[in-house]
Design a protein around this motif. Structure first.
Motif, mmCIF file in Angstrom:
data_model
loop_
_atom_site.group_PDB
_atom_site.id
_atom_site.type_symbol
_atom_site.label_atom_id
_atom_site.label_comp_id
_atom_site.label_asym_id
_atom_site.label_seq_id
_atom_site.Cartn_x
_atom_site.Cartn_y
_atom_site.Cartn_z
ATOM 1 N N ARG A 1 0.800 -1.418 0.153
ATOM 2 C CA ARG A 1 -0.236 -0.009 -0.146
ATOM 3 C C ARG A 1 0.742 1.371 -0.106
ATOM 4 O O ARG A 1 0.748 1.674 -0.775
ATOM 5 C CB ARG A 1 -0.694 0.309 1.529
ATOM 6 N N ILE A 2 1.775 1.311 0.709
ATOM 7 C CA ILE A 2 3.215 2.602 0.769
ATOM 8 C C ILE A 2 3.529 2.477 -0.205
ATOM 9 O O ILE A 2 3.872 3.697 -1.118
ATOM 10 C CB ILE A 2 3.932 2.423 2.043
ATOM 11 N N GLY A 3 3.701 1.183 -1.337
ATOM 12 C CA GLY A 3 4.334 1.597 -2.340
ATOM 13 C C GLY A 3 3.065 2.331 -3.256
ATOM 14 O O GLY A 3 4.018 2.801 -4.803
ATOM 15 N N GLN A 4 2.315 1.586 -3.537
ATOM 16 C CA GLN A 4 1.053 2.788 -3.870
ATOM 17 C C GLN A 4 1.039 3.883 -4.512
ATOM 18 O O GLN A 4 1.035 4.647 -5.092
ATOM 19 C CB GLN A 4 -0.338 2.174 -3.883
ATOM 20 N N LEU B 1 6.254 8.994 3.516
ATOM 21 C CA LEU B 1 6.013 7.572 2.741
ATOM 22 C C LEU B 1 7.925 6.812 2.707
ATOM 23 O O LEU B 1 7.318 5.524 2.899
ATOM 24 C CB LEU B 1 5.217 7.248 1.843
ATOM 25 N N SER B 2 8.882 7.496 2.257
ATOM 26 C CA SER B 2 9.830 6.968 2.231
ATOM 27 C C SER B 2 9.864 6.048 4.109
ATOM 28 O O SER B 2 10.655 5.407 4.378
ATOM 29 C CB SER B 2 10.789 8.244 1.920
ATOM 30 N N ILE B 3 9.825 6.965 5.078
ATOM 31 C CA ILE B 3 10.170 6.836 6.579
ATOM 32 C C ILE B 3 8.961 5.402 6.849
ATOM 33 O O ILE B 3 9.966 4.893 7.429
ATOM 34 C CB ILE B 3 9.918 8.105 8.050
ATOM 35 N N ARG B 4 8.018 5.546 6.751
ATOM 36 C CA ARG B 4 7.195 4.445 6.630
ATOM 37 C C ARG B 4 7.911 3.170 5.596
ATOM 38 O O ARG B 4 7.431 2.228 6.627
ATOM 39 C CB ARG B 4 5.221 4.623 6.200
ATOM 40 N N GLN B 5 8.281 3.448 4.847
ATOM 41 C CA GLN B 5 8.490 2.218 3.482
ATOM 42 C C GLN B 5 9.312 1.499 4.401
ATOM 43 O O GLN B 5 9.541 0.384 5.108
ATOM 44 C CB GLN B 5 8.597 2.406 2.646
ATOM 45 N N THR C 1 12.002 -3.067 7.931
ATOM 46 C CA THR C 1 13.189 -3.218 8.996
ATOM 47 C C THR C 1 12.716 -3.906 9.891
ATOM 48 O O THR C 1 13.271 -4.929 10.617
ATOM 49 C CB THR C 1 14.043 -1.901 9.996
ATOM 50 N N MET C 2 11.293 -3.380 10.297
ATOM 51 C CA MET C 2 10.058 -4.486 11.022
ATOM 52 C C MET C 2 10.759 -5.380 11.022
ATOM 53 O O MET C 2 9.978 -7.181 11.331
ATOM 54 C CB MET C 2 8.666 -3.790 11.318
#
Length: 305
Positions: A184-187, A233-237, A242-243
């Protein structure tokens, strides 16, 4: 060339797996055990030595293992060269094809296109498609390597291997929400990138008009909003990635402890075989992790508008 990728993708882990398996009789020689054949691969190596009239001793077995890893290094270099050649050739031909289609498209079609979107399609989307091809070649290497390491691990200890497969399946099931979230983040990122590209193209072309109208601050505000959204969005990705990857190591440690407790009192337990199996299991989990990363990357490319 794809056939060459498959061949070297199988050859490299096969040579390493045989080399690791051969360490078991090697250590047995060192400990005074005589290097007795206990599994299919070891018996095959013993048969090969007998066929070549080479003594099955510590010295010659060590040379044999060293030769296997030298051959593996050569196959890795060959795989990397073919992979790089295919990627560069694909990018060149794909860029030429997209550019030709864009310039030869009908006037009615061209009028409907935005300059930023066309620029992103001609540059970034072609690069992303090349990344998808790289992911495919990496998948070939990962799958072939996973299969070979799995077979060698089963040759050493089928019980430990089945436990490992089950543990890996459980881990991948646990990580499914992370994969969906990353998709979803990539979209969202793909959409914002094209909006920002369109914004830059419009404002660069109309720079004089913006200055004449005194609209610099409004343009800066709009551009900053796009940049901050991309940053978010980059930070979330990065956090989601990492998680998901951070769970592999603690899960692998727990699995190793459980495997030791389950197999220690089993008949025929051998600490040397257990150590070799752990190395192969670590390799299998590496391919699990790589497969997850490739899946996220491939879906990110496929969902770009």
């Amino acid at each position: 060339h794809v056939a060459g990728l498959v061949m070297f993708g199988i050859l490299s882990p096969l040579l390493e797996g045989i080399g690791i398996n051969a360490v078991i009789p090697l250590v047995s020689f060192f400990l005074g055990g005589g290097g007795a054949a206990t599994d299919f691969v070891t018996r095959t190596i013993h048969t090969l030595f007998a066929f070549l009239h080479v003594p099955f001793t510590f010295r010659y077995l060590l040379v044999f293992i060293f030769g296997l890893f030298i051959a593996r290094a050569i196959s890795v270099v060959a795989f990397g060269y073919i992979k790089g050649w295919i990627g560069a050739d694909f990018l060149g031909k794909e860029s030429e094809d997209v550019l030709r289609r864009a310039l030869l498209s009908s006037w009615s079609f061209s009028l409907k296109q935005k300059i930023g979107t066309m620029h992103n399609t001609l540059v970034r989307d072609v690069q992303q498609t090349g990344g998808l091809l790289g992911a495919v070649t990496q998948t070939i290497q990962s799958f072939s390597g996973f299969l070979v390491y799995l077979l060698v691990a089963m040759n050493i200890s089928p019980v430990m291997t089945f436990y490992t497969i089950g543990g890996g399946a459980v881990l991948l099931f646990v990580l499914r929400p992370f994969v969906r979230h990353a998709r979803r983040i990539g979209q969202q990122t793909a959409g914002v990138e094209k909006q920002f590209a369109q914004f830059l193209s419009e404002h660069i072309i109309g720079m004089k008009s913006i200055k004449a109208a005194g609209a610099e601050h409004a343009a800066i505000k709009n551009g900053t909003a796009h940049i901050r959204l991309l940053r978010h969005l980059s930070i979330r990705q990065g956090f989601v990635s990492t998680m998901s990857s951070s769970l592999f190591q603690p899960f692998a440690i727990v699995l190793v402890v459980l495997l030791f407790l389950l197999t220690y009192h089993a008949p025929g337990f051998n600490i040397i075989s257990f150590g070799a199996s752990l190395y192969l299991i670590q390799k299998i989990f590496t391919f699990y992790k790589r497969a997850l990363a490739l899946r996220q990357e491939r879906r990110g490319v496929q969902t770009r508008p």
